[in-house]
Design a protein around this motif. Structure first.
Motif, PDB file in Angstrom:
ATOM      1  N   PRO A  95       5.963   3.605 -14.320  1.00  0.00           N
ATOM      2  CA  PRO A  95       7.276   3.017 -14.895  1.00  0.00           C
ATOM      3  C   PRO A  95       7.501   1.821 -14.047  1.00  0.00           C
ATOM      4  O   PRO A  95       8.314   0.806 -14.529  1.00  0.00           O
ATOM      5  N   VAL A  96       7.115   1.668 -12.869  1.00  0.00           N
ATOM      6  CA  VAL A  96       7.488   0.231 -12.131  1.00  0.00           C
ATOM      7  C   VAL A  96       6.622  -0.815 -12.666  1.00  0.00           C
ATOM      8  O   VAL A  96       7.223  -1.932 -12.736  1.00  0.00           O
ATOM      9  N   LEU A  97       5.387  -0.430 -12.953  1.00  0.00           N
ATOM     10  CA  LEU A  97       4.607  -1.566 -13.373  1.00  0.00           C
ATOM     11  C   LEU A  97       4.714  -1.943 -14.672  1.00  0.00           C
ATOM     12  O   LEU A  97       4.809  -3.276 -15.282  1.00  0.00           O
ATOM     13  N   ALA A  98       5.571  -0.949 -15.616  1.00  0.00           N
ATOM     14  CA  ALA A  98       5.805  -1.353 -16.964  1.00  0.00           C
ATOM     15  C   ALA A  98       7.073  -2.101 -16.739  1.00  0.00           C
ATOM     16  O   ALA A  98       7.372  -2.938 -18.146  1.00  0.00           O
ATOM     17  N   ALA A  99       7.879  -2.174 -16.021  1.00  0.00           N
ATOM     18  CA  ALA A  99       9.113  -3.005 -15.844  1.00  0.00           C
ATOM     19  C   ALA A  99       8.962  -4.466 -15.303  1.00  0.00           C
ATOM     20  O   ALA A  99      10.081  -5.105 -15.050  1.00  0.00           O
ATOM     21  N   LEU A 100       7.797  -4.775 -15.106  1.00  0.00           N
ATOM     22  CA  LEU A 100       7.375  -6.283 -14.469  1.00  0.00           C
ATOM     23  C   LEU A 100       7.489  -7.100 -15.712  1.00  0.00           C
ATOM     24  O   LEU A 100       7.525  -6.875 -16.910  1.00  0.00           O
ATOM     25  N   LYS A 101       7.885  -8.428 -15.492  1.00  0.00           N
ATOM     26  CA  LYS A 101       7.881  -9.370 -16.294  1.00  0.00           C
ATOM     27  C   LYS A 101       6.675  -9.373 -17.216  1.00  0.00           C
ATOM     28  O   LYS A 101       6.931  -9.612 -18.409  1.00  0.00           O
ATOM     29  N   GLU A 102       5.485  -9.182 -16.558  1.00  0.00           N
ATOM     30  CA  GLU A 102       4.325  -9.150 -17.424  1.00  0.00           C
ATOM     31  C   GLU A 102       3.755  -7.627 -17.036  1.00  0.00           C
ATOM     32  O   GLU A 102       3.202  -7.518 -16.135  1.00  0.00           O
ATOM     33  N   PRO A 103       4.240  -6.821 -17.859  1.00  0.00           N
ATOM     34  CA  PRO A 103       3.918  -5.510 -17.774  1.00  0.00           C
ATOM     35  C   PRO A 103       2.308  -5.316 -17.547  1.00  0.00           C
ATOM     36  O   PRO A 103       1.814  -5.582 -18.182  1.00  0.00           O
ATOM     37  N   ILE A 104       2.218  -4.025 -16.735  1.00  0.00           N
ATOM     38  CA  ILE A 104       0.903  -3.704 -16.607  1.00  0.00           C
ATOM     39  C   ILE A 104       0.885  -2.141 -16.912  1.00  0.00           C
ATOM     40  O   ILE A 104       1.706  -1.301 -16.527  1.00  0.00           O
ATOM     41  N   VAL A 105       0.176  -1.788 -17.989  1.00  0.00           N
ATOM     42  CA  VAL A 105      -0.024  -0.538 -18.303  1.00  0.00           C
ATOM     43  C   VAL A 105      -1.013   0.393 -17.730  1.00  0.00           C
ATOM     44  O   VAL A 105      -2.027  -0.053 -17.366  1.00  0.00           O
ATOM     45  N   ILE A 106      -0.572   1.611 -17.650  1.00  0.00           N
ATOM     46  CA  ILE A 106      -1.520   2.767 -17.117  1.00  0.00           C
ATOM     47  C   ILE A 106      -2.149   3.650 -18.334  1.00  0.00           C
ATOM     48  O   ILE A 106      -1.202   4.136 -18.822  1.00  0.00           O
ATOM     49  N   ALA A 107      -3.196   3.717 -18.065  1.00  0.00           N
ATOM     50  CA  ALA A 107      -3.626   4.965 -19.283  1.00  0.00           C
ATOM     51  C   ALA A 107      -4.942   5.750 -18.576  1.00  0.00           C
ATOM     52  O   ALA A 107      -5.347   5.512 -17.496  1.00  0.00           O
ATOM     53  N   LYS A 108      -5.162   6.992 -19.467  1.00  0.00           N
ATOM     54  CA  LYS A 108      -6.089   7.596 -18.846  1.00  0.00           C
ATOM     55  C   LYS A 108      -7.094   8.212 -20.102  1.00  0.00           C
ATOM     56  O   LYS A 108      -6.572   8.468 -21.122  1.00  0.00           O
ATOM     57  N   VAL A 109      -8.356   8.415 -19.600  1.00  0.00           N
ATOM     58  CA  VAL A 109      -9.348   8.952 -20.696  1.00  0.00           C
ATOM     59  C   VAL A 109      -9.986  10.005 -19.946  1.00  0.00           C
ATOM     60  O   VAL A 109     -10.455  10.039 -18.919  1.00  0.00           O
ATOM     61  N   ASN A 110     -10.141  11.428 -20.678  1.00  0.00           N
ATOM     62  CA  ASN A 110     -10.978  12.439 -20.119  1.00  0.00           C
ATOM     63  C   ASN A 110     -12.422  12.087 -20.389  1.00  0.00           C
ATOM     64  O   ASN A 110     -12.966  12.341 -21.555  1.00  0.00           O
ATOM     65  N   ALA A 111     -13.113  11.525 -19.547  1.00  0.00           N
ATOM     66  CA  ALA A 111     -14.391  11.067 -19.780  1.00  0.00           C
ATOM     67  C   ALA A 111     -15.455  12.230 -19.645  1.00  0.00           C
ATOM     68  O   ALA A 111     -16.630  11.805 -20.156  1.00  0.00           O
ATOM     69  N   ASP A 112     -14.916  13.513 -19.313  1.00  0.00           N
ATOM     70  CA  ASP A 112     -15.721  14.555 -19.567  1.00  0.00           C
ATOM     71  C   ASP A 112     -15.798  15.035 -20.872  1.00  0.00           C
ATOM     72  O   ASP A 112     -16.766  15.616 -21.328  1.00  0.00           O
ATOM     73  N   LYS A 113     -14.746  14.710 -21.716  1.00  0.00           N
ATOM     74  CA  LYS A 113     -14.560  14.920 -23.033  1.00  0.00           C
ATOM     75  C   LYS A 113     -15.354  13.789 -23.901  1.00  0.00           C
ATOM     76  O   LYS A 113     -15.997  14.136 -25.068  1.00  0.00           O
TER      77      LYS A 113
END
Length: 434
Positions: A76-94
């Motif tokens: 949420p902190v990164l998403a609130a930046l003027k230029e937002p940075i998004v965090i995502a995840k991938v289940n690489a085992d699947k």
């Protein structure tokens, strides 16, 4: 009737397929949550954001489990930046196709996608410092500072993870190309307005001047020109690393990519008082020999790397290395274990420049170390299983009445104790489990 039914089914199929594609085309929202990605929406997510940090994880991975709440807190902190940075995840085992596409061989692996281009993230993983670290990538290439307070705020917010360059009396166009080229490794800024107090504080007495700061090592230097691109880049490159660079997995990559020869010093323990005094001498030598990188490594801290340079000989020792499989010993300076180490360092550098060297081959790591560094815990299980099967086959093939007891499960699992010990230790940035 049949043509009508055929048309009807085709119409249904059209709406079903398009509803699926429409659902995948739904725009992602930047609401501060960690996005769950899979093979159906990954490319769409990467193309939707200028900056997206993707965590490739496995559900069974302990380090991944500890990292997850940190990412949840940072999102949420990164998403609130003027230029937002998004965090995502991938289940690489699947979702193994994605893991294979991005060469994911260990968990967790973090990739930062900047305008769709991935680079592996090696920064801190605690939420607060991770946020400070990632802000760099969403910032302007060259920040313009218009007051003393803006300068001090910028330096404070930049933190200690990257070198900082501040151009005083410089036009931002003069360093823009370098700022773009080295954006992933340093902060770049120009100060348009500043007082004499700032000049005293940053230790420069005329303009234009380019000041470099390396907060992590408390180092600072000033460049007064010439401000042609070639000389500017030399200055920037020479100050991306500290004068004396401690060897780690991350700094090794930086040193190898730099292009300069590396004067590598091997000591028993970096934390010993005598080693600390030697490091001070290395900094002085580095300041006078900017065409070389000066690095150091303690056997106690990084034996796996130090042993490449024959640590069976007397330490400390200094070698000249270019990152390849060979290194140079300077004749007469095989060890610097003397009282006047400053003179010994000078003689070594003089001997190197005069070509009085002997080429040596880097030592191969021991078999046990290779197993530890290259095999994951699942490979150990497989090896134990194969050995157990071979023992069983051998037992039956003898055909005698003698009974050979196989190791029980507790014994079979014994080789994994080191892995469980590693699991219980404090999680360090960059650690991976697979």
């Amino acid at each position: 009737m049949k043509p009508f039914l055929a048309f009807f089914f085709l119409l249904i199929q059209f709406f079903i397929s398009n509803s699926i594609s429409f659902s995948h085309a739904q725009p992602f929202s930047v609401d501060g949550t960690v996005l769950e990605l899979d093979e159906s929406n990954f490319d769409s997510a990467i193309s939707s954001f200028d900056h997206i940090l993707v965590d490739f994880y496995a559900p069974w991975c302990g380090h991944c489990k500890r990292l997850s709440p940190e990412l949840d807190a940072a999102a949420p902190v990164l998403a609130a930046l003027k230029e937002p940075i998004v965090i995502a995840k991938v289940n690489a085992d699947k979702f193994t196709k994605l893991a294979k596409k991005y060469d994911i061989i260990a968990f967790p692996t973090l990739l930062l996608f900047i305008h769709g281009v991935p680079t592996e993230y090696h920064g801190p993983r605690k939420a607060d410092v991770l946020v400070c670290y990632l802000k760099k990538f969403a910032a302007s290439d060259v920040l313009v500072l218009d007051s003393d307070s803006a300068i001090s705020n910028f330096v404070e917010e930049a933190g200690i993870f990257f070198p900082i360059y501040i151009g005083f009396g410089l036009n931002n166009s003069m360093i823009e190309k370098l700022a773009i080229k080295y954006k992933q490794r340093a902060w770049f800024s120009v100060a348009k307005e500043f007082s004499e107090d700032v000049m005293v504080s940053y230790d420069f007495d005329k303009v234009p001047a380019l000041v470099s700061l390396n907060p992590a090592y408390n180092e600072r230097s000033t460049f007064y020109g010439p401000f042609e691109e070639e000389f500017l880049e030399d200055y920037v490159k020479q100050n991306l690393l500290p004068l004396a660079t401690p060897v780690s997995y991350d700094t090794l990559k930086l040193m190898k990519s730099d292009g300069r020869k590396i004067v590598m010093t091997i000591v028993e323990d970096e934390d010993e008082e005598r080693s600390k005094e030697l490091i001070k001498l290395l900094k002085a030598a580095a300041s006078a020999n900017r065409d070389l990188i000066f690095g150091y490594v303690g056997v106690e801290q990084f034996e796996e790397f130090a042993e490449k340079f024959d640590i069976g000989t007397k330490l400390p020792k200094m070698v000249i290395w270019d990152g390849s499989d060979d290194y140079l010993l300077v004749t007469g300076s095989e060890s610097i274990d003397g009282e006047d180490q400053a003179t010994q360092i000078s003689r070594l550098l003089e001997g190197y420049r005069e070509g009085r060297t002997t080429e040596k081959r880097i030592s191969a790591p021991s078999i046990l170390r290779m197993l530890h560094s290259n095999f994951d815990i699942r490979v150990v299980y497989i090896l134990v299983f194969v050995v157990a099967v071979m023992m069983l086959i051998q037992t039956f093939s003898k055909g005698g009445d003698e009974y050979h007891r196989l190791p029980n499960q507790e014994q079979v699992d014994h080789p994994t104790s080191s892995a469980s010990e590693a699991e219980s230790r404090e999680y360090q940035p960059g650690d991976k489990e697979d």
